[in-house]
Design a protein around this motif. Structure first.
Motif, mmCIF file in Angstrom:
data_model
loop_
_atom_site.group_PDB
_atom_site.id
_atom_site.type_symbol
_atom_site.label_atom_id
_atom_site.label_comp_id
_atom_site.label_asym_id
_atom_site.label_seq_id
_atom_site.Cartn_x
_atom_site.Cartn_y
_atom_site.Cartn_z
ATOM 1 N N UNK A 234 -2.100 8.027 12.174
ATOM 2 C CA UNK A 234 -3.627 8.632 12.545
ATOM 3 C C UNK A 234 -4.452 7.701 12.726
ATOM 4 N N UNK A 235 -5.538 7.723 13.457
ATOM 5 C CA UNK A 235 -6.659 7.099 13.663
ATOM 6 C C UNK A 235 -7.969 7.323 12.757
ATOM 7 N N UNK A 236 -7.447 8.015 11.606
ATOM 8 C CA UNK A 236 -8.607 8.188 10.546
ATOM 9 C C UNK A 236 -8.847 7.311 9.831
ATOM 10 N N UNK A 237 -9.899 7.095 9.316
ATOM 11 C CA UNK A 237 -10.389 6.028 8.582
ATOM 12 C C UNK A 237 -9.474 5.695 7.301
ATOM 13 N N UNK A 238 -9.311 6.996 6.512
ATOM 14 C CA UNK A 238 -8.525 6.821 5.326
ATOM 15 C C UNK A 238 -6.966 6.424 5.390
ATOM 16 N N UNK A 239 -6.448 6.814 6.232
ATOM 17 C CA UNK A 239 -5.024 6.980 6.762
ATOM 18 C C UNK A 239 -4.915 5.249 6.990
ATOM 19 N N UNK A 240 -5.929 4.410 7.888
ATOM 20 C CA UNK A 240 -5.842 3.244 8.264
ATOM 21 C C UNK A 240 -5.969 2.435 7.120
ATOM 22 N N UNK A 241 -7.021 2.852 6.322
ATOM 23 C CA UNK A 241 -7.187 2.105 5.005
ATOM 24 C C UNK A 241 -6.027 1.930 3.900
ATOM 25 N N UNK B 70 11.065 -11.147 1.134
ATOM 26 C CA UNK B 70 11.640 -11.973 2.347
ATOM 27 C C UNK B 70 10.763 -11.533 3.403
ATOM 28 N N UNK B 71 10.933 -12.199 4.681
ATOM 29 C CA UNK B 71 10.098 -12.296 5.717
ATOM 30 C C UNK B 71 10.270 -10.765 6.281
ATOM 31 N N UNK B 72 11.730 -10.385 6.318
ATOM 32 C CA UNK B 72 11.944 -8.648 6.703
ATOM 33 C C UNK B 72 11.294 -7.979 5.970
ATOM 34 N N UNK B 73 11.057 -8.225 4.676
ATOM 35 C CA UNK B 73 10.125 -7.246 3.844
ATOM 36 C C UNK B 73 8.748 -7.185 4.174
ATOM 37 N N UNK B 74 8.190 -8.463 4.713
ATOM 38 C CA UNK B 74 6.832 -8.420 5.062
ATOM 39 C C UNK B 74 6.569 -7.870 6.510
ATOM 40 N N UNK B 75 7.593 -7.658 7.053
ATOM 41 C CA UNK B 75 7.736 -6.897 8.316
ATOM 42 C C UNK B 75 7.946 -5.492 8.442
ATOM 43 N N UNK B 76 8.132 -4.853 7.195
ATOM 44 C CA UNK B 76 8.702 -3.215 7.526
ATOM 45 C C UNK B 76 7.490 -2.528 8.116
ATOM 46 N N UNK B 77 7.875 -1.331 8.628
ATOM 47 C CA UNK B 77 7.021 -0.569 9.049
ATOM 48 C C UNK B 77 6.109 0.213 8.155
ATOM 49 N N UNK B 78 5.041 0.496 8.204
ATOM 50 C CA UNK B 78 4.211 1.505 7.076
ATOM 51 C C UNK B 78 3.317 2.509 8.021
ATOM 52 N N UNK B 79 3.797 3.546 7.834
ATOM 53 C CA UNK B 79 3.070 4.593 8.568
ATOM 54 C C UNK B 79 2.560 5.680 7.721
ATOM 55 N N UNK B 80 1.155 5.864 7.750
ATOM 56 C CA UNK B 80 0.434 6.777 6.875
ATOM 57 C C UNK B 80 -0.173 7.599 7.787
ATOM 58 N N UNK B 81 0.217 9.008 7.336
ATOM 59 C CA UNK B 81 -0.366 10.122 7.983
ATOM 60 C C UNK B 81 -0.609 11.165 6.896
ATOM 61 N N UNK B 82 -1.741 11.569 6.911
ATOM 62 C CA UNK B 82 -2.198 12.829 5.994
ATOM 63 C C UNK B 82 -2.194 12.081 4.548
ATOM 64 N N UNK B 83 -2.163 10.850 4.218
ATOM 65 C CA UNK B 83 -2.181 10.356 2.954
ATOM 66 C C UNK B 83 -0.646 9.893 2.379
ATOM 67 N N UNK B 84 0.147 10.439 3.067
ATOM 68 C CA UNK B 84 1.579 10.104 2.857
ATOM 69 C C UNK B 84 2.077 8.837 3.575
ATOM 70 N N UNK B 85 2.927 7.889 2.836
ATOM 71 C CA UNK B 85 3.179 6.834 3.510
ATOM 72 C C UNK B 85 4.805 6.962 3.838
ATOM 73 N N UNK B 86 5.239 6.456 5.201
ATOM 74 C CA UNK B 86 6.734 6.190 5.339
ATOM 75 C C UNK B 86 6.845 4.806 5.525
ATOM 76 N N UNK B 87 7.883 4.465 4.599
ATOM 77 C CA UNK B 87 8.278 2.985 5.001
ATOM 78 C C UNK B 87 9.623 2.851 5.643
ATOM 79 N N UNK B 88 9.692 2.213 6.737
ATOM 80 C CA UNK B 88 10.884 2.171 7.595
ATOM 81 C C UNK B 88 11.381 0.606 8.085
ATOM 82 N N UNK B 89 12.500 0.086 8.037
ATOM 83 C CA UNK B 89 13.003 -1.160 8.427
ATOM 84 C C UNK B 89 13.867 -1.809 7.343
#
Length: 129
Positions: A55-62, A78-97
């Protein structure tokens, strides 16, 4: 068109010579250079949460930025860990990669939990074989 020694030369001539030279150079891939190539892993993963769903709202981006800073600042990961996907929507985070170990998976999950709360983290990180 160019005029070269009283002859007309097509303007595309220098470009075509360059193209011929470049076509004879073998292309270097990420795998041959030893850098991580996560394209296959990323395509095969379940597409439940993707960056375009961020989402493009300020709180999720922050929140996403805070998690990213926390992960990247940990130089033991590791570099792999530094490049994981972090998606925040509605205050909940999803980690992928992909990550290199179970310890890295747990460390990243804990960093996200410290920021958004343990009940708001979906840790979908995979361990690269």
């Amino acid at each position: 068109m160019f005029i070269l020694k009283q002859r007309l030369v097509p303007a595309f001539a220098p470009a075509s010579v360059l193209l011929l030279l470049l076509s004879s150079v073998p292309a270097a891939t990420a795998q041959t250079q030893g850098t991580p190539d996560n394209a296959g892993t990323n395509k095969s993963q379940n597409q439940s949460a993707t960056a375009d769903q961020q989402k493009n709202n300020v709180s999720d981006r922050e929140l996403a930025a805070k998690i990213r800073r926390s992960v990247v600042s940990d130089k033991s990961l590791s570099m792999y860990s530094h490049n994981v996907k972090i998606v925040v929507a509605g205050g909940s985070a999803t980690l992928k990669g992909p990550v290199h170990s179970e310890a890295e998976k747990q460390a990243i999950g804990q960093k996200a939990a410290d920021i958004v709360g343990a009940d708001k983290v979906s840790n979908e990180l995979t361990i690269k074989q």
